[in-house]
Design a protein around this motif. Structure first.
Motif, PDB file in Angstrom:
ATOM      1  N   GLN A 180      41.733  49.391-132.959  1.00 47.31           N
ATOM      2  CA  GLN A 180      41.498  47.982-133.283  1.00 47.31           C
ATOM      3  C   GLN A 180      41.370  47.152-132.004  1.00 47.31           C
ATOM      4  O   GLN A 180      42.101  47.390-131.039  1.00 47.31           O
ATOM      5  N   PRO A 181      40.460  46.184-131.993  1.00 51.65           N
ATOM      6  CA  PRO A 181      40.389  45.295-130.829  1.00 51.65           C
ATOM      7  C   PRO A 181      41.624  44.399-130.768  1.00 51.65           C
ATOM      8  O   PRO A 181      42.367  44.285-131.740  1.00 51.65           O
ATOM      9  N   HIS A 182      41.822  43.765-129.605  1.00 54.44           N
ATOM     10  CA  HIS A 182      42.919  42.804-129.475  1.00 54.44           C
ATOM     11  C   HIS A 182      42.486  41.419-129.945  1.00 54.44           C
ATOM     12  O   HIS A 182      43.323  40.581-130.295  1.00 54.44           O
ATOM     13  N   ALA A 183      41.197  41.178-129.905  1.00 55.95           N
ATOM     14  CA  ALA A 183      40.658  39.905-130.404  1.00 55.95           C
ATOM     15  C   ALA A 183      39.153  40.057-130.572  1.00 55.95           C
ATOM     16  O   ALA A 183      38.527  40.905-129.924  1.00 55.95           O
ATOM     17  N   VAL A 184      38.590  39.244-131.457  1.00 61.82           N
ATOM     18  CA  VAL A 184      37.135  39.196-131.629  1.00 61.82           C
ATOM     19  C   VAL A 184      36.727  37.723-131.551  1.00 61.82           C
ATOM     20  O   VAL A 184      37.269  36.888-132.281  1.00 61.82           O
ATOM     21  N   LEU A 185      35.792  37.437-130.640  1.00 62.06           N
ATOM     22  CA  LEU A 185      35.282  36.061-130.525  1.00 62.06           C
ATOM     23  C   LEU A 185      33.803  36.094-130.873  1.00 62.06           C
ATOM     24  O   LEU A 185      33.005  36.668-130.117  1.00 62.06           O
TER      25      LEU A 185
END
Ligand code: NAD
Ligand code: GLY
Length: 351
Positions: free
Chosen positions: A159-164
């Motif tokens: 899983q990514p740490h964040a998606v922008l």
């Protein structure tokens, strides 16, 4: 701006809005205490958005290294993967540093697999710039590269740490790429959102970007939260993909992923109707929405040609293969058949 919180083995936010690239450095800083960020992107996206991202990271006090590869599906290969790992090692990135994927699903999948495996895992942020990556590939943690034997055959759940997701970046997408992303939006509508289906029939490609992307991400969030590792309901996200992946591969990736998924959805909807699993009206509605978005709904290849590639698909388990079939608009189910029945099943959906 809209924020969708994903609960999985790692929990994170997907932020969808305008102007996010400018502020990306500030957000990424919290995942990058070591102060170095590796940007992974393709040449097309680099020319458009590479400098803006580097500037934002610099302003946040983050040093950058960059891996740029030639755009297109062929970039998701083992050679690029190893080159990228070597670049990370040469630049002595540590577990306190970060990898950022800037671009569509190809940079996202490649960078994600490198992030999952470099030092057994370092922080990873996705900045999707295609509609397809915004609504699908940047969320949910599937990362992969292709092997000679097929697509996505080496990968990891990470899983990514964040998606922008900066919706402004979608403005430069070529029309064909934008419509290819629409196929994944339509996928969510056919899968589980009849209201979205009806809205899209009215709006066509003029749908409100932020709201529709956030709605699709929320659907994916729910599915990933229920079945992160793809043992059950997550397989629903493969609607149109068994046939679609085979079309992509047979065309030597001339047919792009989203377009192939559109073809696959059309074929499987007609096949489901012919095999008594849904009504002809349902299959026609799937064809109609694809046509509304100028997307194809038939396979350029016959079932026999598709067969071998379909059977090498990850979705086959021994002599059984699970397909996703519409039962109605907004209602799809998993349908497992014998591998030996696959060709005839699919043939019924090819015009
Ligand atoms: P892509 O990353 O190759 O992007 C498509 C093209 O658009 C490229 O040529 C790229 O340079 C260009 N591009 C990207 N952003 C742009 C922009 N803003 N303006 C102008 N041009 C731009 O492909 P994609 O369609 O985004 O993704 C397809 C890939 O995603 C496939 O490899 C597929 O297997 C993978 N995928 C992964 C998942 C997952 O869950 N990990 C889900 C769906 C698809
Ligand atoms: N795109 C399929 C999945 O994420 O499971």
């Amino acid at each position: 701006m809209k924020t969708i919180h994903v609960n999985a083995s790692r929990s994170y936010d997907v932020i969808v809005g305008s102007g996010l690239l400018r502020g990306a450095g500030e957000v990424i800083r919290s995942y990058c205490p070591g102060g170095v960020c590796a940007i992974v992107t393709d040449d097309t996206v680099d020319a458009l958005y590479g400098a803006a991202l580097e500037e934002s990271l610099r302003a946040a006090g983050i040093k950058t290294v960059k891996y740029v590869f030639f755009h297109g599906e062929q970039g998701k290969n083992a050679q690029n993967y190893v080159e990228l790992l070597e670049l990370l090692a040469e630049n002595q990135l540590t577990r306190t540093d970060c990898i950022v994927a800037l671009g569509g699903g190809v940079p996202g999948d490649l960078a994600g697999f490198a992030a999952a495996t470099y030092l057994r895992g370092i922080a990873f942020v996705q900045l999707p710039t295609t509609l397809l990556a915004a609504v699908d590939s940047s969320v949910g943690g599937k990362t992969a590269i292709d092997l000679n034997a097929g697509k996505n055959l080496a990968g990891a759940f990470y899983q990514p740490h964040a998606v922008l997701c900066d919706v402004d970046t979608l403005a430069t997408l070529p029309d064909a790429q934008f419509r290819a992303g629409c196929a994944e939006v339509i996928k969510y509508a056919v899968l589980q959102d009849e209201e979205l289906f009806n809205d899209l029939m009215i709006s066509g490609t003029a749908f409100p970007r932020e709201a529709v992307i956030a709605r699709c991400v929320a659907h994916k969030r729910d599915i990933v939260a229920a079945d992160e590792f793809d043992h059950g309901c997550r397989q629903l996200l493969n609607l149109g993909h068994t046939v679609g992946h085979a079309i992509e591969a047979l065309s030597d990736f001339e047919v792009c992923h989203g377009e192939a998924v559109a073809m696959g959805m059309g074929v499987i909807a007609r096949a489901a109707a012919a095999n008594g699993l849904c009504s002809m009206d349902c299959a026609r509605a799937v064809e109609d929405i694809l046509a509304r978005f100028d997307l194809p709904s038939n396979s350029p290849y016959g079932a026999e040609a598709l067969q071998e590639v379909m059977l090498s698909d990850k979705k086959r388990r021994g002599d059984r293969i699970t397909l996703v079939v519409p039962r109605g608009i907004g209602q799809c189910t998993l349908h497992t058949i014998a591998a030996s029945e696959l060709t005839n099943f699919v043939k019924a959906g090819i015009l």
